[in-house]
Every structure is written in structure tokens, then in C-alpha cells.
Design an enzyme around this catalytic site. Structure first.
Site, mmCIF file in Angstrom:
data_model
loop_
_atom_site.group_PDB
_atom_site.id
_atom_site.type_symbol
_atom_site.label_atom_id
_atom_site.label_comp_id
_atom_site.label_asym_id
_atom_site.label_seq_id
_atom_site.Cartn_x
_atom_site.Cartn_y
_atom_site.Cartn_z
ATOM 1 C CG HIS A 130 -9.757 -18.201 -12.183
ATOM 2 N ND1 HIS A 130 -8.729 -19.067 -11.990
ATOM 3 C CD2 HIS A 130 -9.181 -17.195 -12.459
ATOM 4 C CE1 HIS A 130 -7.351 -18.285 -11.947
ATOM 5 N NE2 HIS A 130 -7.921 -17.111 -12.079
ATOM 6 C CG ASP A 164 -8.691 -11.833 -15.774
ATOM 7 O OD1 ASP A 164 -7.595 -11.058 -15.596
ATOM 8 O OD2 ASP A 164 -8.663 -12.999 -15.949
#
Length: 428
Positions: free
Chosen positions: A307, A364
Site C-alpha cells: 500500500h 483491495d
């Protein structure tokens, strides 16, 4: 005495104030920089620029901390409903039982959308991307509620907030039903927020539809995890558009458009598309793990791992992994795509290459898996993200307006041609 930072330019010293937040984050205040020095800063992508002060969300990427209004994301995901979290974000405190009952009832009774909105929706082709559709429909809500752009009617803001939260799930389901050739479903106000959305998506007039509580709970968790995430691309867009005094509908519509981008809200869609590509190539997980390790040579990147903000782990991923496991077990889904996903997850959690670089599966990765298992099509993934992020956008817009922040106006370093004489068209 307040702390200051010293800046030396061309031998001249300037003292700049240091600002400190409640979680000890520090920033150098450069509001007077250009006026005092003639210089500006340049920070492509605003990665080191604090554009505002905010009391909504605290995020520490190094330690993997995410808090809404001081409450940990772990506690909220385990103990709260999405509408409780929405209330918390927008109004600053968790609601009392009485406040929550009134809040939930207000949203329940405004889920129905004006039938004239259907005429606008009917103008979209059947293959129109749902994000483009809901962005347009949310913007069109300004026309249905013209007092939203009346600066003299701020008392109506609360009703616009309720309408947005109530109607966005309704609008979101229209594109899916149209793509299936099915009639739209009207909301059922005896259902909770997540269950109501699921019945509008999947119920058919020819059969009774039962909402699985495990599925509804997983969706509730996903919406909470997406509800806000500090000053990201779409949230910054909402605040920037709103700083011009644009109404709440046009500001949220702009946020939806920003979220649409594959580098932002479209990441979970890219996860599933990556898994589809791996399946089409034979489903060899180990092959793609090795390709990811040699990305400079292969050009292959694993989507859904690591991330930009979280340098250690994504706290949301730990929570949603549990929900993903529960949903897959309850539904008994037999999908080769999901089997590939589990293989990638296993490798990334145990392979030294990924562990040492802290390339763990992020939110995600798991959200795409859950949506896939629920039967939500890939092009609706970002719509689901938008429904979850709506309370955060509203909270940030509301905070920006209450703080009377000036209109956003970034500067630039010009790199174009210098002064030139005009040449008439006959002589060019």
C-alpha cells in the site's frame, strides 16, 4: 515558545511556524512563504503537503493505525453498524440509542428516488459504466433539490446528507439490474442498510429473496473499512470542489469521478482482472509469484499487495480477511479464480521476498474476493467503494465548509515558452 523551522534562501534566514497535531504529527506552516520569500514549494502528487487540518480520520502508515474520530478501525468493524460509523464521521460522536433510531429512520424513509430520475437514467446505454452513471445521477440531484446551492439555506444541509446516504445505494443498483435485463427493485424500508442494498441488487420478482446474515455482515464490514481514509485523491477532490462553495451533490459527484480511476478506487477491480489473466494462462500461481519477484525484467506487478500509505501492514486487510474466509465458507463457492487468489495470499504471507518487503495483501485484494463471491460484477466494485466512502466525503465536505476554508488554488512552476511575438497567419 512555539517551535519554528529555519529556512535559508540566498543567504537570508526565514522563520516558519511549526504546527503539531493531536497525534504528534508535525508540519511546517508555509502560508506566508511566497509573500515573504518569493518562493513556493513544489510537491508532485502532494505527497508531503498538508492541505488542511482535519479532525475526522487519523492514519499512521508506519504503525498500521487507522482511527475514525479516535476510534480504532478494529473496534468499529467488530462492534458497529455502517450507519453508526457514518453518524460518527459526520457528527463527531457515536450516536446514543435515541439518536441512532432517529438517524436510521430518517435514512430508511428517504431511500426512494424521484421517478423523474429514471428518465435521466434511461438515457444511458446498457453498457455504460456504473461509476459514470452514479456520478451523473448524483450531480443531477442538485436539480431535484435546488436549495442545495442556496447559500442562504444552510439549515437544509442535514436533509441533503440524509438523501445522499439513503439514495446512493438505490441509484447504484439500477445499472446492475439494467445490465441483466431485469426490472429495478424498489427499496424495502424494513431491512437494514446492507440487507436493503443486497435485495435491490439480487431479488427477482418471480421468487422470494432471503438476505444471508453472513453476507450482510460482511458487506457492513466492508463499508465501514472504506468509510474514510484521510486526504486521499477523491476526498481531496471533494474538499477542493467544495471550497468553491459548490453544493454537496456536485462535490460528491466529483469525488465519485476521482474514485473511478484505476489507481484509486479501481484497484480491487484490477485484482480480479489479474486473477482472470492468471487463470487464462493456466493458473500457475508459482509462475506469477516468480514473475512478481523479477518485475524489473518481466514487467508484471501483483495488484492488491502492499500500500502506498501503509508501510508495514494494512489494518483493514486483517479485518476483511476474516470476513472473506467466513463468506467463502458459508457460500461454499467453487471458483477457480478464488482458488488462485488463496494461492497468491498463501505465498505472499509466507515467502521471504514478500514478507521482508512487507508486501502483504491489502484491503483491495480481499474486497475484490468478497464481491466476486457475492456475485457482484467487476465493474460494480468501485461503486461499492463509493457507497462505503460516502460518509467520509460528507464529513470532510462538512468540516471544510464549517471551517470556512479558502478556495483551493495550487501554484505551479511554469516550464513553457517565454515571451514571443505574434506572427500573422500569412507569415507562419
Amino acid at each position: 515558545m512555539s517551535a519554528t523551522a529555519e529556512l535559508i534562501i540566498e543567504g537570508k534566514s526565514y522563520q516558519l511556524p511549526v504546527v503539531e497535531g493531536t497525534e504528534n504529527e508535525k508540519a511546517i506552516d508555509i502560508n506566508a512563504l511566497r509573500e515573504q520569500t518569493g518562493y513556493i514549494t513544489i510537491d508532485s502528487g502532494y505527497k508531503n503537503t498538508g492541505a488542511t487540518k482535519s479532525a475526522v480520520t487519523f492514519l499512521d502508515g508506519e504503525l498500521g493505525i487507522l482511527r475514525y474520530r479516535g476510534y480504532s478501525i478494529e473496534d468499529l468493524a467488530e462492534k458497529a453498524t455502517f450507519l453508526e460509523v457514518a453518524y460518527l464521521l459526520i457528527y463527531g460522536e457515536l450516536p446514543t440509542a435515541e439518536q441512532y433510531a432517529a438517524w436510521e429512520n430518517s435514512i430508511r424513509t428517504h431511500t426512494l428516488v424521484n421517478e423523474d430520475m429514471r428518465r435521466i437514467f434511461d438515457g444511458f446505454p446498457v453498457n455504460a459504466h456504473p461509476m459514470g452513471v452514479i456520478s451523473s445521477l448524483v450531480s443531477a440531484m442538485s436539480g431535484f433539490y435546488p436549495d442545495s446551492y442556496n447559500e442562504k439555506a444552510p439549515d437544509r444541509t442535514e436533509m441533503h446528507i440524509i438523501r445522499l446516504l439513503a439514495k446512493l445505494p438505490t441509484l447504484a443498483t439500477w445499472s446492475y439490474k439494467k445490465s441483466q435485463g431485469h426490472p429495478i427493485n424498489y427499496p424495502k424500508n424494513d431491512l437494514d442498510y446492507s440487507s436493503n442494498f443486497l435485495q435491490m441488487m439480487f431479488a427477482l420478482p418471480v421468487a422470494n429473496y432471503h438476505v444471508d446474515p453472513v453476507v450482510a455482515n460482511a458487506l457492513n464490514t466492508l463499508l465501514i473499512l472504506h468509510a474514510d481514509h484521510e486526504q486521499n485523491c477523491s476526498t481531496s477532490t471533494v474538499r477542493l470542489v467544495g471550497s468553491s462553495r459548490a453544493n454537496i451533490y456536485s462535490s460528491i459527484s466529483a469525488g465519485i469521478s476521482a474514485l473511478w480511476g484505476p489507481l484509486h478506487g479501481g484497484a480491487n477491480q484490477e485484482v480480479i482482472e489479474m486473477l482472470e489473466d492468471i487463470k487464462a494462462d493456466g493458473g500457475d500461481v508459482s509462475k506469477y509469484i516468480e514473475m512478481a519477484k523479477n518485475a524489473k525484467t518481466t514487467g508484471f506487478r501483483l495488484f492488491g499487495f502492499g500500500h502506498r500509505v501503509y508501510k508495514n501492514f494494512d489494518p483493514r486487510a486483517k479485518i476483511i480477511k476474516k470476513a472473506a474466509d467466513e463468506v467463502l465458507a458459508k457460500l461454499g463457492v467453487n471458483d477457480p479464480i478464488l482458488a488462485i487468489a488463496k494461492g497468491l495470499e498463501e505465498a505472499a504471507l509466507n515467502d521471504e521476498y514478500f514478507v521482508s518487503r512487507k508486501l502483504y495483501p491489502n484491503v483491495d485484494f480481499y474486497s475484490g474476493i468478497i464481491y466476486r463471491a457475492l456475485g457482484i460484477p467487476t465493474n460494480m466494485f468501485t461503486v461499492m467503494f463509493a457507497i462505503g466512502r460516502l460518509p467520509g466525503w460528507i464529513a470532510q465536505w462538512k468540516e471544510m465548509r464549517a471551517g470556512k476554508e479558502p478556495i483551493g488554488r495550487p501554484r505551479q512552476i511554469y516550464t513553457g515558452a517565454t515571451s514571443r511575438d505574434f506572427v500573422s497567419i500569412a507569415d507562419r
